[in-house]
Design a protein around this motif. Structure first.
Motif, PDB file in Angstrom:
ATOM      1  N   LYS A 146      27.124  -8.623  16.524  1.00 18.92           N
ATOM      2  CA  LYS A 146      28.054  -6.998  16.749  1.00 18.92           C
ATOM      3  C   LYS A 146      27.956  -7.252  18.238  1.00 18.92           C
ATOM      4  O   LYS A 146      28.808  -7.005  19.081  1.00 18.92           O
ATOM      5  CB  LYS A 146      26.356  -6.430  17.608  1.00 18.92           C
ATOM      6  CG  LYS A 146      25.694  -6.171  15.831  1.00 18.92           C
ATOM      7  CD  LYS A 146      24.362  -5.153  16.114  1.00 18.92           C
ATOM      8  CE  LYS A 146      23.338  -6.048  16.459  1.00 18.92           C
ATOM      9  NZ  LYS A 146      22.198  -7.392  15.797  1.00 18.92           N
ATOM     10  N   THR A 147      27.357  -8.050  19.143  1.00 21.92           N
ATOM     11  CA  THR A 147      27.474  -8.666  20.831  1.00 21.92           C
ATOM     12  C   THR A 147      29.175  -9.148  20.515  1.00 21.92           C
ATOM     13  O   THR A 147      30.053  -8.951  22.184  1.00 21.92           O
ATOM     14  CB  THR A 147      26.660  -9.293  21.310  1.00 21.92           C
ATOM     15  OG1 THR A 147      25.352  -8.739  21.440  1.00 21.92           O
ATOM     16  CG2 THR A 147      27.078 -10.162  22.933  1.00 21.92           C
ATOM     17  N   THR A 148      29.013 -10.098  19.884  1.00 18.05           N
ATOM     18  CA  THR A 148      30.605 -10.635  19.841  1.00 18.05           C
ATOM     19  C   THR A 148      31.648  -9.966  19.514  1.00 18.05           C
ATOM     20  O   THR A 148      32.557 -10.105  20.568  1.00 18.05           O
ATOM     21  CB  THR A 148      30.600 -11.901  18.782  1.00 18.05           C
ATOM     22  OG1 THR A 148      29.410 -12.502  18.684  1.00 18.05           O
ATOM     23  CG2 THR A 148      32.224 -12.848  19.138  1.00 18.05           C
ATOM     24  N   LEU A 203      27.477  -0.213  25.475  1.00 16.55           N
ATOM     25  CA  LEU A 203      26.689  -0.697  25.664  1.00 16.55           C
ATOM     26  C   LEU A 203      25.480  -1.125  24.847  1.00 16.55           C
ATOM     27  O   LEU A 203      26.294  -1.643  23.625  1.00 16.55           O
ATOM     28  CB  LEU A 203      25.965   0.568  25.481  1.00 16.55           C
ATOM     29  CG  LEU A 203      26.359   1.678  26.409  1.00 16.55           C
ATOM     30  CD1 LEU A 203      26.877   2.665  25.067  1.00 16.55           C
ATOM     31  CD2 LEU A 203      25.093   2.569  27.328  1.00 16.55           C
ATOM     32  N   ASP A 204      25.323  -2.508  25.073  1.00 11.31           N
ATOM     33  CA  ASP A 204      24.661  -3.934  24.326  1.00 11.31           C
ATOM     34  C   ASP A 204      22.408  -3.970  24.564  1.00 11.31           C
ATOM     35  O   ASP A 204      22.210  -3.966  25.249  1.00 11.31           O
ATOM     36  CB  ASP A 204      24.924  -5.184  24.811  1.00 11.31           C
ATOM     37  CG  ASP A 204      25.025  -6.446  23.511  1.00 11.31           C
ATOM     38  OD1 ASP A 204      24.317  -6.481  22.532  1.00 11.31           O
ATOM     39  OD2 ASP A 204      25.134  -7.103  23.833  1.00 11.31           O
ATOM     40  N   GLU A 205      22.229  -3.342  23.738  1.00  8.08           N
ATOM     41  CA  GLU A 205      21.437  -2.884  23.080  1.00  8.08           C
ATOM     42  C   GLU A 205      20.332  -2.568  24.273  1.00  8.08           C
ATOM     43  O   GLU A 205      19.368  -3.531  24.946  1.00  8.08           O
ATOM     44  CB  GLU A 205      20.485  -3.953  22.726  1.00  8.08           C
ATOM     45  CG  GLU A 205      21.421  -4.960  21.366  1.00  8.08           C
ATOM     46  CD  GLU A 205      20.360  -5.578  19.976  1.00  8.08           C
ATOM     47  OE1 GLU A 205      19.259  -4.599  20.318  1.00  8.08           O
ATOM     48  OE2 GLU A 205      20.909  -5.930  19.456  1.00  8.08           O
ATOM     49  N   PRO A 206      20.472  -1.455  24.951  1.00 10.66           N
ATOM     50  CA  PRO A 206      20.360  -1.117  27.066  1.00 10.66           C
ATOM     51  C   PRO A 206      19.056  -0.631  26.581  1.00 10.66           C
ATOM     52  O   PRO A 206      18.715  -0.710  27.651  1.00 10.66           O
ATOM     53  CB  PRO A 206      21.574   0.175  26.712  1.00 10.66           C
ATOM     54  CG  PRO A 206      21.832   0.757  25.072  1.00 10.66           C
ATOM     55  CD  PRO A 206      21.618  -0.341  24.259  1.00 10.66           C
TER      56      PRO A 206
HETATM   57 MG    MG Z   1      23.711  -9.588  20.674  1.00 10.51          MG
END
Ligand code: MG
Ligand code: ADP
Length: 357
Positions: free
Chosen positions: A45-47, A160-163
């Motif tokens: 996901k983050t990538t 938004l990454d796991e905010p």
């Molecule tokens: Mg991640």
């Protein structure tokens, strides 16, 4: 506000050798859409998000904002606002200085900058907090400062990454509603990353469920919940029983399966299911779509309760049906039932659904 397209995007890190962190991902996000990448830790996901932001470049594939190819464009030339899990605020600076940071880099003049910082703080309901220090704010307020800092540059896309992962459960639920409101009011296209399926379903217009770098299914929350594409999605989104049942007949849209008590039932199946009589089908049925009844009711599957847990709203049971553990979530349970009791299960056949392995 702009549409975002990922075309056959893959990312291989030198250290991980041949396995791709993101593997041939195709996603089209509409302008103004709230789109979520959902999946377990390490699924990519983050990538994926970092490739949209420009912090990583794909090993192969293309990324477009509208008709513009941004695949190899640096982050500061993409007009994206990013919110990180740990907020990445500057603790020694004031709220206003933090929010103004992106404007300073873009050489926006002082008067204009002040006006836009106030506007962004208003959007996140922190008007008047500009002079506070970051360490004087609660976690929820810091999260909103991070959001204001992303919004102030008037991005075309909000990433938004796991905010919410640093907030406690109650605040997390309040803040997710808040983020959704701000996104709709600002009209931004949003790409949101989470491993929390309830959060994804509550916030998103559409969700891409990922596993091992690959997209398993893309759809609206209801679609993914009620018609999971495969066994992984069925089990990852909420809880689900995935029963292996013998196929006795098929049509294009249904598969007739035998139940453990010898009865047969037709179950809805995805187009192109490819199953034939004599094979086994995987059938997904949610715990809340199974009712409790007496073992003598016609059509009820007889079983024995092996686990029983009262959680307040629902009682979660595991019932052994011919050696197969079946999960049941019941709102209303007969008084006095206990582990070891014989019980009948009534499957809601309308809600059963054939999934791919
Ligand atoms: Mg991640
Ligand atoms: P998620 O955000 O879904 O938890 P990530 O995108 O962070 O997953 O990671 C996907 C995979 O890529 C993991 O196996 C992770 O170890 C690997 N990975 C992520 N970033 C890097 C990196 N900078 N270098 C090497 N491997 C990485």
């Amino acid at each position: 506000m702009i549409d975002v397209t990922l075309e056959s995007v893959s990312k291989r890190f030198a250290r991980t050798g041949d396995t791709a962190a993101v593997d041939d991902v195709d996603i089209s996000i509409a302008a103004g859409e709230f789109f979520t990448l959902l999946g377990p830790s390490g699924c990519g996901k983050t990538t994926t998000l970092r490739m949209v932001a420009g912090f990583y470049f794909p090993t192969s594939g293309r990324i477009r904002f509208g008709t513009e190819d941004v695949t190899r464009r640096p982050p500061n030339k993409r007009d994206t606002g990013m919110v990180f899990q740990n907020y990445a605020l500057f603790p020694h600076m004031s709220v206003a200085q933090n929010v103004a940071y992106g404007l300073k880099i873009r050489r926006v003049g002082r008067a204009e900058s002040r006006r836009r910082v106030e506007e962004a703080l208003g959007q996140v309901h922190l008007a008047g907090y500009g002079e506070r220090r970051i360490d004087q704010l609660s976690g929820g307020q810091q999260q909103r400062v991070a959001l204001a800092r992303a919004l102030v540059i008037r991005p075309r896309t909000l990433l938004l990454d796991e905010p919410l992962s640093n907030l406690d459960a109650k605040l997390r639920e309040e803040t997710r509603t808040e983020i959704r409101r701000i996104q709709k009011e600002s009209g931004n296209t949003a790409i949101y990353v989470t491993h929390d399926q309830a959060e994804a379903m509550a916030m998103s217009d559409r969700i891409a469920v990922m596993e091992s770098g690959r997209v398993q299914q893309i759809g609206a929350p209801q679609e993914i919940y009620h018609r999971p594409a495969n066994a992984f999605v069925a089990r990852f989104i909420g809880r689900s029983n995935v029963l292996s049942l013998p196929v006795t007949a098929v049509t294009d849209e249904t598969v007739t399966v035998g139940l453990p008590d010898g009865a047969e039932t037709a179950v809805a199946a995805p187009v192109g299911h490819g199953l034939r009589a004599g094979e086994a089908a995987l059938v997904s049925v949610r715990p809340e779509h199974i009712g409790l009844t007496s073992t003598t009711e016609p059509g009820a599957l007889p079983g024995r309760i092996t686990e029983l847990e009262f959680t307040g709203m629902a009682t979660n049971l595991v019932v052994d049906v011919a050696g197969e553990p079946v999960q049941v979530a019941a709102i209303d349970v007969p008084a006095g039932i206990a582990v070891g009791d014989q019980i009948g299960l009534r499957l809601n056949r309308e809600r059963m659904w054939v999934v791919h392995p």
